[in-house]
Write an enzyme that holds these catalytic residues in place. Sequence first.
Site, PDB file in Angstrom:
ATOM      1  N   GLU A   1       8.111  -5.340   2.805  1.00 40.74           N
ATOM      2  CA  GLU A   1       7.446  -5.832   4.017  1.00 40.74           C
ATOM      3  C   GLU A   1       7.293  -7.349   3.933  1.00 40.74           C
ATOM      4  O   GLU A   1       8.169  -8.014   3.418  1.00 40.74           O
ATOM      5  CB  GLU A   1       6.102  -5.116   4.236  1.00 40.74           C
ATOM      6  CG  GLU A   1       6.190  -3.600   4.300  1.00 40.74           C
ATOM      7  CD  GLU A   1       6.880  -3.051   5.538  1.00 40.74           C
ATOM      8  OE1 GLU A   1       6.858  -3.713   6.582  1.00 40.74           O
ATOM      9  OE2 GLU A   1       7.439  -1.949   5.461  1.00 40.74           O
TER      10      GLU A   1
ATOM     11  N   GLY B   1       1.910   3.075   2.331  1.00 45.68           N
ATOM     12  CA  GLY B   1       2.927   3.080   3.384  1.00 45.68           C
ATOM     13  C   GLY B   1       4.252   2.467   2.966  1.00 45.68           C
ATOM     14  O   GLY B   1       5.315   2.914   3.399  1.00 45.68           O
ATOM     15  N   GLU B   2       4.227   1.458   2.121  1.00 41.38           N
ATOM     16  CA  GLU B   2       5.459   0.795   1.688  1.00 41.38           C
ATOM     17  C   GLU B   2       6.137   1.513   0.518  1.00 41.38           C
ATOM     18  O   GLU B   2       7.242   1.158   0.130  1.00 41.38           O
ATOM     19  CB  GLU B   2       5.181  -0.661   1.290  1.00 41.38           C
ATOM     20  CG  GLU B   2       4.884  -1.567   2.456  1.00 41.38           C
ATOM     21  CD  GLU B   2       3.436  -1.504   2.909  1.00 41.38           C
ATOM     22  OE1 GLU B   2       2.581  -1.024   2.136  1.00 41.38           O
ATOM     23  OE2 GLU B   2       3.167  -1.915   4.046  1.00 41.38           O
ATOM     24  N   MET B   3       5.479   2.501  -0.061  1.00 44.36           N
ATOM     25  CA  MET B   3       6.043   3.178  -1.230  1.00 44.36           C
ATOM     26  C   MET B   3       7.301   3.967  -0.897  1.00 44.36           C
ATOM     27  O   MET B   3       8.157   4.162  -1.753  1.00 44.36           O
ATOM     28  CB  MET B   3       5.012   4.098  -1.886  1.00 44.36           C
ATOM     29  CG  MET B   3       3.897   3.367  -2.580  1.00 44.36           C
ATOM     30  SD  MET B   3       4.485   2.183  -3.800  1.00 44.36           S
ATOM     31  CE  MET B   3       3.065   1.108  -3.863  1.00 44.36           C
TER      32      MET B   3
ATOM     33  N   SER C   1       0.848  -1.194   0.000  1.00 42.74           N
ATOM     34  CA  SER C   1       0.000   0.000   0.000  1.00 42.74           C
ATOM     35  C   SER C   1       0.885   1.245   0.000  1.00 42.74           C
ATOM     36  O   SER C   1       2.095   1.157  -0.142  1.00 42.74           O
ATOM     37  CB  SER C   1      -0.931  -0.010   1.214  1.00 42.74           C
ATOM     38  OG  SER C   1      -0.172   0.000   2.403  1.00 42.74           O
TER      39      SER C   1
END
Length: 172
Positions: free
Chosen positions: A127, A62-64, A60
């Site tokens: 992640e 957040g992981e970008m 999502s």
Amino acid sequence: MTLLVLYQLLYPLVALAALARVAGAGRWGAFREGKADLAERLGRPDWSSKAKPVWVHAASVGEMTGADALRHALHGRSLFITSSTVAGRKAAGDITQGAASLAPMDLLPCVRRFLDATKPRALIIMETELWPATLAACAERGIPFGVANARLTERSFPRYRLIRPLLGPLLL
């Protein structure tokens, strides 16, 4: 690999149960995916390139941040980023100038179709969003994969132990 076959049979049932729960909660906005989004989920990204990209899966938005740092570390290599969410796909497109898609459903036909379309040289998972069919399809094609920026918490450890027989052979 009989566990993978069982997983492939159960995955659609679990997905339908999850959709029913979402619908039962009145969250109809979750069903607004259009034809293009559904095509991506079925393994048909709207993208083509002669370059064999490094496929980065970032669940999502957040992981970008980690995916963007990875882009800089790979020094201009072609990247194709997938996300599990529409907002994540938009953020990924900003990072890669459009080389982004929703991740294919974790069903072997969808993943194989996606691999045929993108022809990745490697897969890096941000992640710990590990999908058994995706990893199996990469393994059968000799596509190396790894996990970046992952952590295993005390809370998530018991869940990963449950699926160890399914993922273990793929993560050697």
